[in-house]
Motif scaffolding. Structure first.
Motif, PDB file in Angstrom:
ATOM      1  N   GLU A 120     -15.068 -26.126   6.361  1.00 39.04           N
ATOM      2  CA  GLU A 120     -15.250 -26.540   7.741  1.00 39.04           C
ATOM      3  C   GLU A 120     -14.123 -27.478   8.154  1.00 39.04           C
ATOM      4  O   GLU A 120     -13.852 -28.473   7.478  1.00 39.04           O
ATOM      5  CB  GLU A 120     -16.599 -27.227   7.921  1.00 39.04           C
ATOM      6  CG  GLU A 120     -17.794 -26.320   7.690  1.00 39.04           C
ATOM      7  CD  GLU A 120     -19.102 -26.995   8.016  1.00 39.04           C
ATOM      8  OE1 GLU A 120     -19.065 -28.157   8.471  1.00 39.04           O
ATOM      9  OE2 GLU A 120     -20.164 -26.367   7.822  1.00 39.04           O
ATOM     10  N   THR A 161     -13.512 -29.706   4.972  1.00 39.47           N
ATOM     11  CA  THR A 161     -14.476 -29.958   3.904  1.00 39.47           C
ATOM     12  C   THR A 161     -15.366 -28.739   3.765  1.00 39.47           C
ATOM     13  O   THR A 161     -16.027 -28.330   4.734  1.00 39.47           O
ATOM     14  CB  THR A 161     -15.343 -31.184   4.221  1.00 39.47           C
ATOM     15  OG1 THR A 161     -14.495 -32.308   4.481  1.00 39.47           O
ATOM     16  CG2 THR A 161     -16.272 -31.500   3.058  1.00 39.47           C
ATOM     17  N   ASN A 162     -15.356 -28.166   2.569  1.00 36.46           N
ATOM     18  CA  ASN A 162     -16.190 -26.984   2.291  1.00 36.46           C
ATOM     19  C   ASN A 162     -15.994 -25.882   3.324  1.00 36.46           C
ATOM     20  O   ASN A 162     -16.938 -25.267   3.808  1.00 36.46           O
ATOM     21  CB  ASN A 162     -17.671 -27.374   2.233  1.00 36.46           C
ATOM     22  CG  ASN A 162     -17.974 -28.362   1.128  1.00 36.46           C
ATOM     23  OD1 ASN A 162     -17.375 -28.290   0.038  1.00 36.46           O
ATOM     24  ND2 ASN A 162     -18.888 -29.283   1.393  1.00 36.46           N
ATOM     25  N   ASP A 169      -7.276 -24.513   3.411  1.00 37.62           N
ATOM     26  CA  ASP A 169      -7.884 -25.834   3.261  1.00 37.62           C
ATOM     27  C   ASP A 169      -6.799 -26.807   3.694  1.00 37.62           C
ATOM     28  O   ASP A 169      -5.698 -26.806   3.131  1.00 37.62           O
ATOM     29  CB  ASP A 169      -8.314 -26.086   1.806  1.00 37.62           C
ATOM     30  CG  ASP A 169      -9.148 -27.348   1.701  1.00 37.62           C
ATOM     31  OD1 ASP A 169      -8.576 -28.431   1.917  1.00 37.62           O
ATOM     32  OD2 ASP A 169     -10.360 -27.246   1.430  1.00 37.62           O
ATOM     33  N   LYS A 221     -15.202 -23.360  11.354  1.00 41.62           N
ATOM     34  CA  LYS A 221     -14.977 -22.946   9.970  1.00 41.62           C
ATOM     35  C   LYS A 221     -14.575 -21.481   9.931  1.00 41.62           C
ATOM     36  O   LYS A 221     -14.652 -20.759  10.926  1.00 41.62           O
ATOM     37  CB  LYS A 221     -16.220 -23.175   9.127  1.00 41.62           C
ATOM     38  CG  LYS A 221     -17.400 -22.277   9.445  1.00 41.62           C
ATOM     39  CD  LYS A 221     -18.546 -22.535   8.469  1.00 41.62           C
ATOM     40  CE  LYS A 221     -19.711 -21.585   8.699  1.00 41.62           C
ATOM     41  NZ  LYS A 221     -20.812 -21.805   7.746  1.00 41.62           N
TER      42      LYS A 221
END
Length: 886
Positions: free
Chosen positions: A215, A212-213, A188, A253
């Motif tokens: 991605e 984010t999440n 991350d 991602k």
């Protein structure tokens, strides 16, 4: 309670107290003595505001840390310089860190680090000495500003406002050199002003990274050359490409960097721009196996631009509006050995305004491609110089693919169909180079194309300035197979079936323009309408352009059809036609005797057919309702002599090259026509192509021919006119390349000749009278045949020259046979006159007349008849060369 249990509990209690006391003592010692110990026993100077250590778990918590390398010039260890607000380490291997100088931890947290890190010098491969790695299973960085340098102080990596969480991170200089600079399982990441410089040629810059999440979003990705193109060529003469790459926005991602593997999914690249500079350097293919594996589940490229620059600075390729989707792309050691070094499950590619300038200037308005099909629209190929081979435009090119795969590292390609629509322009054949054996690697043969369709096209194929023009071309070709020739000199092509139609087909050579109103061709039938072969030069020009005698043709035919089967594409070419019909042909053949004789040997037709390299067989050939005109002039003639064969019908059986097994080789030719538009004329002619002795037989008959009918030929050519009637002329000859023999029979009546002056105006009365004394004017109703024998062939002349010599010999033996006494008296009474005109009529031979008197008492075929006739009759029936010579 048993005693041993009590003792065990007491012992454990004592150990716990000792451990607690040791832990307290260690913490107290670390807080007061650790900085001093680190300074004295490691390569770093460390200070902190707070430090808590759990000896049992290896957990460390420190705040307000400042770290500096004790000796910044020591390149054998990792250099550190900077501050960290908070450091939290879990499960640190304290013993390894203190005594083995290996830093490893389960978890690492850095809050607000501002660090400059210098990587240690790479491993010395000669000594095998290894540098100390930094190993973190998990790392978390909050709001960091980090710069990493190589041991040479060259900046390697930099990032600001860096927030990172990584599982199982590993990074050493060794990994940078051999594999990947960093490897991890999960991540991350966020940051700005990202900088990465892997070497001396390129730097990578990213303005912003966010996650984010799972991605990741990358903005303004740039791969920037650190050298100008001239510097690149100077400092790296063995490299042939320099890249510059910009991506406005990139999303993906599930990034995984693990050892030698890079994988990610759902990659989306927006507005990428690639610029490639090329040099003339020849790069030697590396034998080193590929070290990386790249696995991209899905990748999408939108609105890309590519430019490739040639060494001279001009553009080689420009492509805009490029869009690409690839599913499950894989690059590894195995795929790298294929012709296309990647594997994939599916892809879609499209582009617009594609311009390529190499040996051809090629433009494509739009392009679309996927594993099953492809399409190009508005294509043009323009010449860049006089040697280029194409100058055309095409509306549409499309194809569909049945199979596209790699088997044993070779491309196995099976094309379903190819469509070419609206091609207009010229394709120029390249000069034929010396054949070289080339091994075609990387392709699984045979390569199959099931169908090719050409529609609505106008194509000129130009070879050696002899253009072949196809107007309104439509063609379908089925089952094309390509495979290497046995001698590896190129590709052999085989075709199962085809159909081709074209209008206003034309072929231009040095002397002729050949045209066809309509051409239809398939594997079993040919139709040609309105064929014409017209000279491009006048007769006078033609005579000046040829070094030796040669025929000039002017041909037309209303229709030509052929049925059968043939193969003109594969290595096993053949023609096997059951029926060929030529309707309403009009042929004019002109030959001038002004140029020099052609000294080359002229083979007979059986040998000519036998020299055809491919198996050829035509069961039946018909030439119907046609006309043949032969014209010939000499330096002495007043215009060309002319022979006309009208209402010409010919049938040929078994036309062959003696190479098709099981087929007869005896050629039989039957001709029926009207000679000089006046008299029926029939010929039977046969020969065996397989007989290397080249024997032949030819026989025929002409009836009711007014002698005046041959005047158009003999008047300008021999300065003679004739009158009377040839009631019947019959010949039967047999021969071979050395000559011919046979019989000749002429039934004629009231045959007279007139000898003219060179201008064909005034009749020479005296010579005419002498000639008519010698010529037999009437044959009677049942004349006997004369024997024609020992007629020698000039090998530099054609078959028809030999045939004409046989006819000439028959005419001489027939016509000089009566009125000898009358001729004898006339000669005696005019002997003085003969002397006075000796220079004019040198060819009169009294001996020939006496000999003819003797011949009247001998039967045909006796020795006296075999003597050669001399005198002016030789010039009547024998000239420099007779019709049909080559």
């Amino acid at each position: 309670m048993k005693k041993w249990v009590k003792k065990l509990l007491i012992g454990l209690g004592i150990l716990a107290v000792i451990f607690l006391l040791a832990n307290f003592g260690l913490n107290f010692w670390l807080k007061t003595q650790l900085p001093k110990y680190i300074k004295n026993n490691t390569d770093y100077k460390v200070s902190y505001k707070k430090l808590d250590i759990d000896l049992g778990s290896g957990n460390i918590l420190a705040t307000g840390i400042t770290v500096n390398s004790k000796n910044p010039k020591n390149i054998d260890v990792i250099g550190l310089q900077g501050t960290i607000d908070t450091l939290q380490i879990s499960r640190l291997g304290i013993y390894n860190a203190v005594f083995k100088k290996n830093i490893s931890s389960k978890d690492l947290l850095l809050a607000s680090p501002n660090l400059n890190i210098t990587l240690a010098k790479p491993i010395d491969k000669k000594t095998g000495k290894k540098n100390n790695p930094v190993l973190f299973e998990n790392i978390r960085i909050n709001n960091g500003n980090i710069n990493i340098f190589k041991y040479t102080k060259q900046k390697f990596l930099g990032v600001k406002q860096f927030n990172l969480f990584v599982e199982n991170l590993q990074m050493t200089e060794e990994s940078v050199e051999d594999k990947l600079p960093v490897v991890f399982d999960k991540y991350d990441i966020k940051g700005r002003d990202f900088f990465f410089r892997p070497g001396n040629i390129y730097a990578l810059k990213i303005s912003k990274i966010t996650t984010t999440n799972g991605e990741m979003l990358i903005e303004n990705f740039k791969l920037i050359p650190l050298l100008t193109f001239d510097e690149f060529k100077r400092f790296y003469p063995k490299k042939n490409k320099l890249f510059k790459f910009d991506i406005q926005k990139m999303e993906f991602k599930d990034v995984i960097l693990k050892k030698d593997k890079i994988s990610l999914s759902n990659a989306n690249l927006q507005n990428p721009t690639l610029l490639v500079y090329t040099t003339n350097a020849v790069v030697k293919k590396s034998d080193k196996p590929v070290a990386f594996e790249v696995n991209l589940d899905d990748i999408k490229l939108s609105n890309g631009t590519v430019q490739i620059i040639k060494p001279d600075g001009n553009k080689l390729l420009v492509a805009q509006s490029l869009n690409l989707k690839i599913n499950k792309l894989l690059f590894n050691k195995e795929s790298a050995e294929n012709m296309i070094p990647i594997n994939y499950k599916d892809f879609n590619f499209s582009g617009k305004n594609i311009h390529y300038t190499g040996k051809q200037n090629i433009n494509v308005e739009s392009l679309a491609l996927n594993p099953k099909s492809g399409e190009l629209r508005n294509i043009s190929a323009l010449p860049t110089d006089s040697k280029t081979s194409m100058d055309f435009k095409a509306n549409h090119i499309a194809f569909n693919i049945n199979k596209w795969e790699f088997i044993d590292k070779k491309l196995n390609l099976d094309v379903k169909d190819v469509l070419v629509d609206g091609v207009h322009g010229t394709i120029k054949a390249r000069e034929v180079a010396q054949k070289k054996k080339t091994e075609l690697k990387g392709i699984q043969f045979p390569l199959v194309i099931r169908k090719v369709i050409i529609k609505n096209s106008n194509i000129i194929y130009d070879k050696e300035d002899q253009p072949l023009t196809f107007n309104d071309l439509n063609a379908t070709i089925n089952n094309i197979e390509l495979k290497p020739k046995a001698d590896n000199s190129g590709l052999a092509v085989s075709v199962k079936d085809y159909i081709l139609t074209t209008k206003n087909f034309a072929y231009k050579t040095k002397f002729y323009n050949m045209s066809v109103g309509l051409l239809k061709v398939n594997k079993n039938k040919i139709q040609v309408n309105n064929f014409a072969m017209k000279p491009l030069v006048s007769r006078a020009q033609f005579i000046k352009m040829i070094p030796v005698e040669k025929d000039l043709y002017d041909l037309k035919a209303g229709q030509v059809t052929a049925e059968g089967n043939w193969d003109l594409f594969s290595n096993n070419k053949f023609i096997n036609a059951s029926n060929v019909v030529i309707q309403s042909a009009d042929a004019n053949i002109f030959r001038s005797k002004i140029p020099k004789d052609d000294p080359k040997e002229k083979p007979l037709y059986s040998r000519l057919l036998r020299s055809i390299k491919i198996p050829l067989y035509v069961s039946n050939l018909d030439l119907k309702n046609s006309i043949l005109v032969y014209e010939e002039d000499t330096p002495e003639s007043a215009g060309p002599g002319k022979l006309t064969f009208s209402n010409f019908n010919m049938n040929v059986k078994n036309l062959n090259s003696a190479k098709l097994k099981g087929k007869p080789t005896q050629v039989k030719i039957k001709i029926d026509c009207s000679f000089m538009n006046l008299a029926p004329f029939a010929v039977d002619w046969n020969f065996d192509v397989a007989n290397h002795n080249d024997v032949f037989a030819i026989s025929g008959k002409a009836i009711n021919l007014p002698a005046e009918g041959i005047n158009p030929f003999i008047r300008p050519y021999l300065h003679i006119t004739a009158k009377g009637t040839i009631q019947e002329m019959v010949f039967n000859f047999k021969g071979n390349p050395k000559g011919l023999n046979g019989t000749f029979n002429l039934r004629h009546k009231d045959l007279k000749i007139a000898i003219l002056d060179k201008n064909n105006k005034e009749k020479k009365n005296f010579i005419t009278a002498i000639a008519n004394l010698v010529i037999k004017s009437d044959s009677g109703k049942f004349p006997e045949s004369v024997t024609v024998e020992n007629v020698e062939r000039d090998p530099t002349k054609s078959f028809f020259n030999l045939f004409w010599k046989g006819v000439e010999e028959g005419l001489k033996k027939t016509l000089i046979g009566i009125n000898v006494d009358k001729a004898k008296n006339a000669v005696k009474n005019t002997v003085s006159t003969v002397k006075d005109v000796k220079n004019t009529i040198k060819d009169i031979d009294i001996k020939a007349i006496k000999t003819n008197n003797k011949n009247t008492e001998e039967k045909p075929g006796q020795p006296g008849e075999q003597e050669k006739k001399k005198g002016f009759l030789k010039n009547i029936f024998k000239k420099k060369e007779k019709p049909g010579t080559e």
